[in-house]
Enzyme design. Structure first.
Site, PDB file in Angstrom:
ATOM      1  N   ASN A   9       3.114   1.825  -0.577  1.00 19.18           N
ATOM      2  CA  ASN A   9       1.857   2.142   0.134  1.00 19.18           C
ATOM      3  C   ASN A   9       2.076   1.336   1.505  1.00 19.18           C
ATOM      4  O   ASN A   9       1.731   0.062   1.422  1.00 19.18           O
ATOM      5  CB  ASN A   9       0.669   1.973  -0.646  1.00 19.18           C
ATOM      6  CG  ASN A   9      -0.577   2.180   0.437  1.00 19.18           C
ATOM      7  OD1 ASN A   9      -0.503   2.643   1.550  1.00 19.18           O
ATOM      8  ND2 ASN A   9      -1.724   1.653  -0.093  1.00 19.18           N
ATOM      9  N   TRP A  10       2.470   2.089   2.328  1.00 21.24           N
ATOM     10  CA  TRP A  10       2.891   1.087   3.723  1.00 21.24           C
ATOM     11  C   TRP A  10       1.409   0.949   4.507  1.00 21.24           C
ATOM     12  O   TRP A  10       1.301   0.151   5.521  1.00 21.24           O
ATOM     13  CB  TRP A  10       3.623   1.850   4.761  1.00 21.24           C
ATOM     14  CG  TRP A  10       5.222   1.778   4.229  1.00 21.24           C
ATOM     15  CD1 TRP A  10       5.716   1.066   3.319  1.00 21.24           C
ATOM     16  CD2 TRP A  10       6.251   2.043   5.166  1.00 21.24           C
ATOM     17  NE1 TRP A  10       7.069   1.219   3.287  1.00 21.24           N
ATOM     18  CE2 TRP A  10       7.342   1.964   4.200  1.00 21.24           C
ATOM     19  CE3 TRP A  10       6.246   2.947   6.023  1.00 21.24           C
ATOM     20  CZ2 TRP A  10       8.757   2.200   4.685  1.00 21.24           C
ATOM     21  CZ3 TRP A  10       7.890   3.235   6.647  1.00 21.24           C
ATOM     22  CH2 TRP A  10       8.835   2.857   5.909  1.00 21.24           C
ATOM     23  N   LYS A  11       0.356   1.638   4.110  1.00 22.99           N
ATOM     24  CA  LYS A  11      -0.912   1.595   4.794  1.00 22.99           C
ATOM     25  C   LYS A  11      -0.892   1.680   6.080  1.00 22.99           C
ATOM     26  O   LYS A  11      -0.018   2.624   6.534  1.00 22.99           O
ATOM     27  CB  LYS A  11      -1.649   0.142   4.444  1.00 22.99           C
ATOM     28  CG  LYS A  11      -1.307  -0.444   2.844  1.00 22.99           C
ATOM     29  CD  LYS A  11      -2.261  -1.502   2.685  1.00 22.99           C
ATOM     30  CE  LYS A  11      -2.345  -1.868   1.070  1.00 22.99           C
ATOM     31  NZ  LYS A  11      -2.987  -2.787   0.591  1.00 22.99           N
ATOM     32  N   HIS A  93      -7.628   5.181  -3.451  1.00 24.49           N
ATOM     33  CA  HIS A  93      -7.077   3.776  -3.136  1.00 24.49           C
ATOM     34  C   HIS A  93      -8.366   2.726  -3.022  1.00 24.49           C
ATOM     35  O   HIS A  93      -9.452   3.411  -2.294  1.00 24.49           O
ATOM     36  CB  HIS A  93      -6.079   3.644  -2.007  1.00 24.49           C
ATOM     37  CG  HIS A  93      -5.648   2.250  -2.061  1.00 24.49           C
ATOM     38  ND1 HIS A  93      -6.074   1.256  -1.336  1.00 24.49           N
ATOM     39  CD2 HIS A  93      -4.185   1.531  -2.390  1.00 24.49           C
ATOM     40  CE1 HIS A  93      -5.696   0.057  -1.459  1.00 24.49           C
ATOM     41  NE2 HIS A  93      -4.196   0.467  -1.987  1.00 24.49           N
ATOM     42  N   GLU A  95      -9.149   0.636  -1.029  1.00 25.97           N
ATOM     43  CA  GLU A  95      -9.556   0.710   0.404  1.00 25.97           C
ATOM     44  C   GLU A  95     -10.203   1.884   0.991  1.00 25.97           C
ATOM     45  O   GLU A  95     -11.118   1.754   1.927  1.00 25.97           O
ATOM     46  CB  GLU A  95      -8.288   0.247   1.236  1.00 25.97           C
ATOM     47  CG  GLU A  95      -7.824  -1.290   0.973  1.00 25.97           C
ATOM     48  CD  GLU A  95      -6.323  -1.546   1.212  1.00 25.97           C
ATOM     49  OE1 GLU A  95      -5.672  -0.637   1.960  1.00 25.97           O
ATOM     50  OE2 GLU A  95      -5.840  -2.540   0.688  1.00 25.97           O
ATOM     51  N   GLU A 163      -5.228  -0.766 -10.159  1.00 30.26           N
ATOM     52  CA  GLU A 163      -5.012  -1.864  -9.250  1.00 30.26           C
ATOM     53  C   GLU A 163      -6.076  -2.583  -9.221  1.00 30.26           C
ATOM     54  O   GLU A 163      -7.296  -2.318  -8.599  1.00 30.26           O
ATOM     55  CB  GLU A 163      -4.809  -1.226  -7.864  1.00 30.26           C
ATOM     56  CG  GLU A 163      -3.595  -0.309  -7.728  1.00 30.26           C
ATOM     57  CD  GLU A 163      -3.060  -0.037  -6.237  1.00 30.26           C
ATOM     58  OE1 GLU A 163      -2.074  -0.589  -5.932  1.00 30.26           O
ATOM     59  OE2 GLU A 163      -3.861   0.212  -5.363  1.00 30.26           O
ATOM     60  N   GLY A 169      -2.963  -7.695  -2.229  1.00 31.69           N
ATOM     61  CA  GLY A 169      -2.968  -8.376  -0.799  1.00 31.69           C
ATOM     62  C   GLY A 169      -3.462  -9.736  -1.232  1.00 31.69           C
ATOM     63  O   GLY A 169      -3.678 -10.375  -0.078  1.00 31.69           O
ATOM     64  N   SER A 209      -0.304  -7.140  -5.820  1.00 28.29           N
ATOM     65  CA  SER A 209       0.576  -8.388  -5.282  1.00 28.29           C
ATOM     66  C   SER A 209       1.845  -8.378  -6.005  1.00 28.29           C
ATOM     67  O   SER A 209       2.245  -9.371  -6.544  1.00 28.29           O
ATOM     68  CB  SER A 209      -0.308  -9.700  -5.651  1.00 28.29           C
ATOM     69  OG  SER A 209      -1.435  -9.749  -4.755  1.00 28.29           O
ATOM     70  N   GLY A 230       2.063  -2.644  -2.089  1.00 27.14           N
ATOM     71  CA  GLY A 230       1.799  -2.756  -0.736  1.00 27.14           C
ATOM     72  C   GLY A 230       2.649  -3.249   0.087  1.00 27.14           C
ATOM     73  O   GLY A 230       3.690  -2.989   0.607  1.00 27.14           O
ATOM     74  N   GLY A 231       2.311  -4.684   0.308  1.00 25.32           N
ATOM     75  CA  GLY A 231       2.914  -5.504   1.449  1.00 25.32           C
ATOM     76  C   GLY A 231       4.440  -5.694   1.177  1.00 25.32           C
ATOM     77  O   GLY A 231       5.231  -5.471   2.127  1.00 25.32           O
TER      78      GLY A 231
HETATM   79  C1  PEP Z   1      -1.900  -1.592  -2.624  1.00 27.26           C
HETATM   80  O1  PEP Z   1      -2.523  -1.858  -1.245  1.00 27.26           O
HETATM   81  O2  PEP Z   1      -1.990  -0.601  -3.402  1.00 27.26           O
HETATM   82  C2  PEP Z   1      -1.267  -2.934  -3.036  1.00 27.26           C
HETATM   83  C3  PEP Z   1      -1.035  -3.123  -4.284  1.00 27.26           C
HETATM   84  O3  PEP Z   1      -1.188  -3.958  -2.219  1.00 27.26           O
HETATM   85  P1  PEP Z   1      -0.354  -5.174  -2.602  1.00 27.26           P
HETATM   86  O4  PEP Z   1       1.032  -4.926  -3.127  1.00 27.26           O
HETATM   87  O5  PEP Z   1      -0.009  -5.692  -0.996  1.00 27.26           O
HETATM   88  O6  PEP Z   1      -1.071  -6.206  -3.139  1.00 27.26           O
END
Ligand code: PEP
Length: 247
Positions: A9-11, A93, A95, A163, A169, A209, A230-231
């Site tokens: 997920n590049w957000k 998600h 967010e 999640e 994050g 994470s 994500g990241g």
């Molecule tokens: C996400 O946004 O779904 C996520 C898991 O982010 P991160 O891996 O950066 O914690």
């Protein structure tokens, strides 16, 4: 054997230059890779889907509207996403649930809209830190599953992502026992509601994470069939070792 999936997920990160990462991911895939799904920002979907088609990757959007068209300024429908060549869409998600006040019933409607456009929804659920600390995790997860996952689930049309919100994050990751507890609970709820054939076939992703140095450890947990990242999905350098941890 369940499907194994590494979803990124590049957000709200990346412009056209970031598409080079797709080529780099494709070039570095291990033998017999899991399914790899990259979810870039909406303006990149069309170009990403073109690159991905040649590279053996799949593309997903990060959200869709529950209606097919209409006066919804700034939103995009599942049909529009499918028209770009994307085949997945993340729905619910945390967010989106938080910043856009999306409820379980919104998420359920979005998952149905995804199906209607032949997209596979990746339905996200997860508890807040205070809910975990109050020992309410399984109640919260059970409620989100019941509310967000529509009845017409099949063995192949849906992916579920657990999640924990406090792990997204933050660099904080639940213990392996905590991940096992929740994933086993989700599996049990799914088999109870949809029967063993469907419940045992649905891929369950862990997200929060996930990094190159913890992916193999987390994948060792029972009922973890892959990751939503994500990241660490933003660069081939970080995402490729996570993909390889699923082989
Ligand atoms: C996400 O946004 O779904 C996520 C898991 O982010 P991160 O891996 O950066 O914690």
């Amino acid at each position: 054997m369940r499907r194994k999936i590494a979803a990124g997920n590049w957000k709200m990160n990346g412009t056209g230059a970031a598409l080079a990462e797709l080529d780099a991911i494709a070039a570095g895939l291990p033998t017999a890779p899991p399914e790899v799904v990259i979810c870039p920002p909406a303006p990149l979907l069309f170009r990403a889907a073109k690159v991905a088609a040649a590279a053996g990757l799949s593309i997903g959007a990060q959200d869709c509207h529950m209606q097919t068209s209409g006066a919804f300024t700034g939103d995009i429908s599942a049909q529009m996403i499918a028209d770009t060549g994307a085949t997945f869409v993340i729905v619910g998600h945390s967010e989106r649930r938080e910043a856009h006040a999306e409820s379980d019933s919104d998420v359920r409607a979005k998952a149905k809209a995804a199906w209607a456009a032949d997209l596979t929804p990746i339905i996200c659920i997860g508890e807040e830190l205070d809910e975990r600390e109050a020992n309410n995790t399984l109640d919260i997860i059970g409620g989100q599953l019941a509310g967000s996952v529509p009845d017409a689930v099949t063995a192949t049309n849906t992916v579920i992502a657990y999640e924990p919100i406090w792990a997204i994050g933050t660099g904080k990751v639940p213990s392996l026992d905590q991940i096992i507890e929740v994933h086993d609970f989700i599996r049990a709820q799914l088999t109870k509601r949809f029967g063993a054939q469907i419940g045992n076939a649905l891929p369950l992703l862990y997200g929060g994470s996930v990094k190159p140095d913890n992916a193999a450890h987390i994948f060792a947990a029972g009922n973890v069939d892959g990751f939503l990242v994500g990241g660490a999905s933003l660069t081939a350098r970080d995402f490729l070792p996570i993909i390889s941890a699923l082989t």
